[in-house]
Design a protein around this motif. Structure first.
Motif, PDB file in Angstrom:
ATOM      1  N   MET A 177      45.106-113.372 -25.790  1.00  4.35           N
ATOM      2  CA  MET A 177      43.782-113.283 -26.231  1.00  4.35           C
ATOM      3  C   MET A 177      43.472-114.682 -27.314  1.00  4.35           C
ATOM      4  SD  MET A 177      41.676-110.322 -28.635  1.00  4.35           S
ATOM      5  CE  MET A 177      42.534-110.834 -29.967  1.00  4.35           C
ATOM      6  N   HIS A 178      42.452-115.181 -27.148  1.00  2.00           N
ATOM      7  CA  HIS A 178      41.989-116.295 -28.058  1.00  2.00           C
ATOM      8  C   HIS A 178      40.676-116.048 -28.525  1.00  2.00           C
ATOM      9  CE1 HIS A 178      45.412-118.693 -26.961  1.00  2.00           C
ATOM     10  NE2 HIS A 178      44.907-118.335 -25.719  1.00  2.00           N
ATOM     11  N   MET A 179      40.351-116.262 -29.812  1.00  2.00           N
ATOM     12  CA  MET A 179      38.908-116.193 -30.236  1.00  2.00           C
ATOM     13  C   MET A 179      38.576-117.574 -30.384  1.00  2.00           C
ATOM     14  SD  MET A 179      38.797-112.944 -31.172  1.00  2.00           S
ATOM     15  CE  MET A 179      37.188-112.953 -31.885  1.00  2.00           C
ATOM     16  N   TYR A 180      37.134-117.733 -30.340  1.00  3.87           N
ATOM     17  CA  TYR A 180      36.570-118.902 -30.328  1.00  3.87           C
ATOM     18  C   TYR A 180      35.093-118.887 -31.125  1.00  3.87           C
ATOM     19  CZ  TYR A 180      33.922-117.302 -26.060  1.00  3.87           C
ATOM     20  OH  TYR A 180      33.076-117.143 -25.116  1.00  3.87           O
ATOM     21  N   ALA A 181      34.673-119.990 -31.601  1.00  7.04           N
ATOM     22  CA  ALA A 181      33.403-120.209 -31.885  1.00  7.04           C
ATOM     23  C   ALA A 181      32.957-121.442 -31.239  1.00  7.04           C
ATOM     24  CB  ALA A 181      33.329-120.255 -33.689  1.00  7.04           C
ATOM     25  N   GLY A 182      31.559-121.557 -31.091  1.00  5.64           N
ATOM     26  CA  GLY A 182      30.964-122.719 -30.565  1.00  5.64           C
ATOM     27  C   GLY A 182      29.620-122.798 -31.232  1.00  5.64           C
ATOM     28  N   ILE A 183      29.037-124.173 -30.801  1.00  4.08           N
ATOM     29  CA  ILE A 183      27.632-124.686 -31.078  1.00  4.08           C
ATOM     30  C   ILE A 183      27.243-125.502 -29.655  1.00  4.08           C
ATOM     31  CG2 ILE A 183      27.791-124.547 -33.396  1.00  4.08           C
ATOM     32  CD1 ILE A 183      28.256-127.793 -33.338  1.00  4.08           C
ATOM     33  N   GLY A 184      26.013-125.503 -29.590  1.00  5.07           N
ATOM     34  CA  GLY A 184      25.478-126.279 -28.445  1.00  5.07           C
ATOM     35  C   GLY A 184      23.955-126.702 -28.623  1.00  5.07           C
ATOM     36  N   LEU A 185      23.533-127.051 -27.323  1.00  3.05           N
ATOM     37  CA  LEU A 185      22.159-127.569 -27.120  1.00  3.05           C
ATOM     38  C   LEU A 185      21.593-126.956 -26.022  1.00  3.05           C
ATOM     39  CD1 LEU A 185      19.492-128.974 -28.554  1.00  3.05           C
ATOM     40  CD2 LEU A 185      20.371-131.006 -27.136  1.00  3.05           C
ATOM     41  N   GLU A 186      20.416-126.335 -26.062  1.00  4.24           N
ATOM     42  CA  GLU A 186      19.847-125.535 -24.799  1.00  4.24           C
ATOM     43  C   GLU A 186      18.413-126.182 -24.668  1.00  4.24           C
ATOM     44  OE1 GLU A 186      17.863-121.536 -23.844  1.00  4.24           O
ATOM     45  OE2 GLU A 186      20.205-121.204 -24.151  1.00  4.24           O
ATOM     46  N   ALA A 187      18.223-126.612 -23.213  1.00  6.63           N
ATOM     47  CA  ALA A 187      17.140-127.312 -22.973  1.00  6.63           C
ATOM     48  C   ALA A 187      16.359-126.559 -21.652  1.00  6.63           C
ATOM     49  CB  ALA A 187      17.563-128.724 -22.252  1.00  6.63           C
ATOM     50  N   PHE A 188      15.563-127.069 -21.411  1.00  2.24           N
ATOM     51  CA  PHE A 188      14.279-126.485 -20.228  1.00  2.24           C
ATOM     52  C   PHE A 188      13.397-125.431 -20.865  1.00  2.24           C
ATOM     53  CE2 PHE A 188      17.797-128.455 -17.354  1.00  2.24           C
ATOM     54  CZ  PHE A 188      17.003-129.469 -17.121  1.00  2.24           C
ATOM     55  N   SER A 189      13.652-124.293 -20.337  1.00  2.00           N
ATOM     56  CA  SER A 189      12.820-123.441 -20.788  1.00  2.00           C
ATOM     57  C   SER A 189      12.662-123.150 -22.218  1.00  2.00           C
ATOM     58  CB  SER A 189      12.733-122.062 -19.908  1.00  2.00           C
ATOM     59  OG  SER A 189      13.981-121.546 -20.315  1.00  2.00           O
ATOM     60  N   MET A 190      13.521-123.016 -22.774  1.00  2.00           N
ATOM     61  CA  MET A 190      13.674-122.592 -24.408  1.00  2.00           C
ATOM     62  C   MET A 190      14.587-124.046 -24.810  1.00  2.00           C
ATOM     63  SD  MET A 190      14.786-119.780 -26.755  1.00  2.00           S
ATOM     64  CE  MET A 190      13.873-118.397 -26.053  1.00  2.00           C
ATOM     65  N   THR A 191      14.003-124.829 -25.663  1.00  2.00           N
ATOM     66  CA  THR A 191      14.720-125.822 -26.286  1.00  2.00           C
ATOM     67  C   THR A 191      15.260-125.311 -27.714  1.00  2.00           C
ATOM     68  OG1 THR A 191      13.640-127.505 -24.936  1.00  2.00           O
ATOM     69  CG2 THR A 191      14.930-128.168 -26.624  1.00  2.00           C
ATOM     70  N   GLY A 192      16.479-125.650 -27.947  1.00  2.00           N
ATOM     71  CA  GLY A 192      16.999-125.371 -29.488  1.00  2.00           C
ATOM     72  C   GLY A 192      18.561-125.424 -29.226  1.00  2.00           C
ATOM     73  N   VAL A 193      18.820-124.869 -30.875  1.00  2.00           N
ATOM     74  CA  VAL A 193      20.297-125.100 -31.175  1.00  2.00           C
ATOM     75  C   VAL A 193      20.818-123.572 -30.768  1.00  2.00           C
ATOM     76  CG1 VAL A 193      21.970-125.166 -32.881  1.00  2.00           C
ATOM     77  CG2 VAL A 193      20.049-126.657 -32.873  1.00  2.00           C
ATOM     78  N   THR A 194      21.936-123.737 -30.219  1.00  2.00           N
ATOM     79  CA  THR A 194      22.693-122.389 -29.951  1.00  2.00           C
ATOM     80  C   THR A 194      24.011-122.278 -30.689  1.00  2.00           C
ATOM     81  OG1 THR A 194      24.232-123.407 -28.264  1.00  2.00           O
ATOM     82  CG2 THR A 194      22.192-122.696 -27.487  1.00  2.00           C
ATOM     83  N   GLY A 195      24.410-121.225 -30.590  1.00  2.00           N
ATOM     84  CA  GLY A 195      25.638-120.674 -31.422  1.00  2.00           C
ATOM     85  C   GLY A 195      26.294-119.473 -31.025  1.00  2.00           C
ATOM     86  N   ARG A 196      27.779-119.531 -31.072  1.00  2.00           N
ATOM     87  CA  ARG A 196      28.309-118.171 -30.420  1.00  2.00           C
ATOM     88  C   ARG A 196      29.541-117.930 -30.985  1.00  2.00           C
ATOM     89  NH1 ARG A 196      28.842-122.175 -27.561  1.00  2.00           N
ATOM     90  NH2 ARG A 196      26.967-121.852 -26.459  1.00  2.00           N
ATOM     91  N   ILE A 197      30.249-116.808 -30.977  1.00  2.00           N
ATOM     92  CA  ILE A 197      31.471-116.579 -31.121  1.00  2.00           C
ATOM     93  C   ILE A 197      31.946-115.521 -30.282  1.00  2.00           C
ATOM     94  CG2 ILE A 197      31.366-116.430 -33.664  1.00  2.00           C
ATOM     95  CD1 ILE A 197      30.973-113.550 -33.732  1.00  2.00           C
ATOM     96  N   GLY A 198      33.230-115.522 -29.686  1.00  2.00           N
ATOM     97  CA  GLY A 198      33.556-114.754 -28.542  1.00  2.00           C
ATOM     98  C   GLY A 198      35.184-114.776 -28.634  1.00  2.00           C
ATOM     99  N   MET A 199      35.595-114.161 -27.490  1.00  2.00           N
ATOM    100  CA  MET A 199      37.034-114.139 -27.257  1.00  2.00           C
ATOM    101  C   MET A 199      37.261-113.991 -25.625  1.00  2.00           C
ATOM    102  SD  MET A 199      37.986-110.030 -28.115  1.00  2.00           S
ATOM    103  CE  MET A 199      36.987-108.543 -27.319  1.00  2.00           C
TER     104      MET A 199
END
Length: 349
Positions: A177-199
């Motif tokens: 198991m690995h935990m992770y966190a991330g950021i990004g950029l979304e485009a097209f239908s909804m443009t904006g900043v993304t964020g997430r946590i997951g495993m």
């Protein structure tokens, strides 16, 4: 008297030279970390206490060398010209043996081993890198067949000083198991900043994330049945999403993961013109979408993954406000139903 001293010095010199030559039957050289080899990080192995191992890759031509770390080893594999040894990070010394060669005992590892990291070393036989042991050298005289006990060496039995492989731990590594966190950029239908946590649990991926949209609708005006202005508002989007995926390796550092997500889309209105008698009229709207996606990831460091994720949202539910606004603004509608593409980075820990 001088003659006797000279003879004794000569004998001692010969003895020292012969001992020195014998002591170099087996050597270990060039022991160092290989930051480009990520196999120990991508496929980690745990020791008997549950801690991650270090991986030592020995370059050899004869893979029947017996290598005994002072803390034992957890897993050993061989390939063309190499021996891969997973060892506890507390390992400090190595013993290397081979029939027909003087053993190398108590070799001190020159660096401190770190978990989930790969180290390279070269085993030298008779002063020649990658040399085959002298027992197997061919000359004009036919070499007698190897004794039967060498077959036992090739089977690599675990000696009393070596820790046996824990089968339960080895199987557990398949679901590391690995935990992770991330950021990004979304485009097209909804443009904006993304964020997430997951495993990541083995090949399974579970994450929760969101998007804060940059865009907004044009000003939408609402009137009552008598034609009086109720409100004029523009809307900003936001999304919260729960996703599941299953990763498949395409190459050593590249993987692909089909994913499915459930999204809550929330839209907040900003007053441009408003009638104070109707302060909350169409102030907010919401919808639910299901979004199939495909994530293509590339590992660019020990703990850094870059990814590109195209997805398509399919509206499953719309509030009454959302239905009405969607009929009057195509951009608003695309936030619930539409193609979106995300570029992002995940940090594993």
């Amino acid at each position: 008297m001088r003659t006797i001293c000279k003879k004794m010095c000569g004998v001692l010199l010969l003895l020292l030279m012969s001992c020195g030559a014998s002591a170099q039957d087996i050597e270990i050289r060039d022991f160092k970390e290989n930051i480009r080899d990520l196999r120990a990080s991508l496929n980690p192995v745990s020791d008997l206490s549950g801690e991650f191992c270090a991986l030592i890759r020995f370059s050899v031509s004869d893979t029947t060398f017996v290598i005994e770390p002072n803390m034992g080893f957890i897993k050993r594999t061989t390939g063309p010209g190499e021996i891969l040894l997973y060892v506890p990070t507390m390992t400090r010394r190595l013993t290397v043996k081979r029939d027909g060669l003087l053993p190398l005992r108590g070799y001190k590892i020159p660096v401190k081993l770190e978990p989930k990291r790969t180290y390279d070393a070269t085993i030298i036989a008779n002063g020649i890198p990658h040399a085959l042991p002298k027992m197997e050298e061919k000359d004009s005289v036919e070499t007698p067949p190897l004794p039967k006990d060498t077959v036992v060496v090739k089977k690599m039995p675990v000696s009393s000083s070596v820790s046996p492989v824990n089968e339960k731990k080895t199987k557990a590594n398949d679901t590391e198991m690995h935990m992770y966190a991330g950021i990004g950029l979304e485009a097209f239908s909804m443009t904006g900043v993304t964020g997430r946590i997951g495993m990541e649990v083995g090949s399974h991926i579970i994450e929760i994330g969101g998007v804060i949209g940059f865009g907004k609708t044009d000003i939408l005006y609402f009137y009552d049945s008598k034609g009086n202005l109720i409100a004029g508002r523009s809307y900003h989007p936001m999304r919260v999403q729960l996703q599941y995926g299953y990763g498949v390796k395409l190459a050593e550092m590249i993987s692909i993961a089909p994913m499915i997500g459930l999204s809550l889309n929330a839209f907040q209105g900003t007053d441009e013109k408003t009638n104070p008698d109707y302060p909350d009229y169409y102030k907010a709207a919401s919808s639910f979408s299901i979004a199939p996606a495909v994530r293509l990831s590339a590992l660019v460091g020990r703990n850094i993954k870059l990814h590109i994720t195209p997805a398509y949202s399919l509206g499953m539910y719309k509030s009454n406000n959302c239905k009405l606004i969607s009929e009057n603004d195509s951009k608003f509608k695309s936030w619930t139903d539409g193609l979106h593409l995300e570029l992002g980075v995940n940090i594993l820990f």
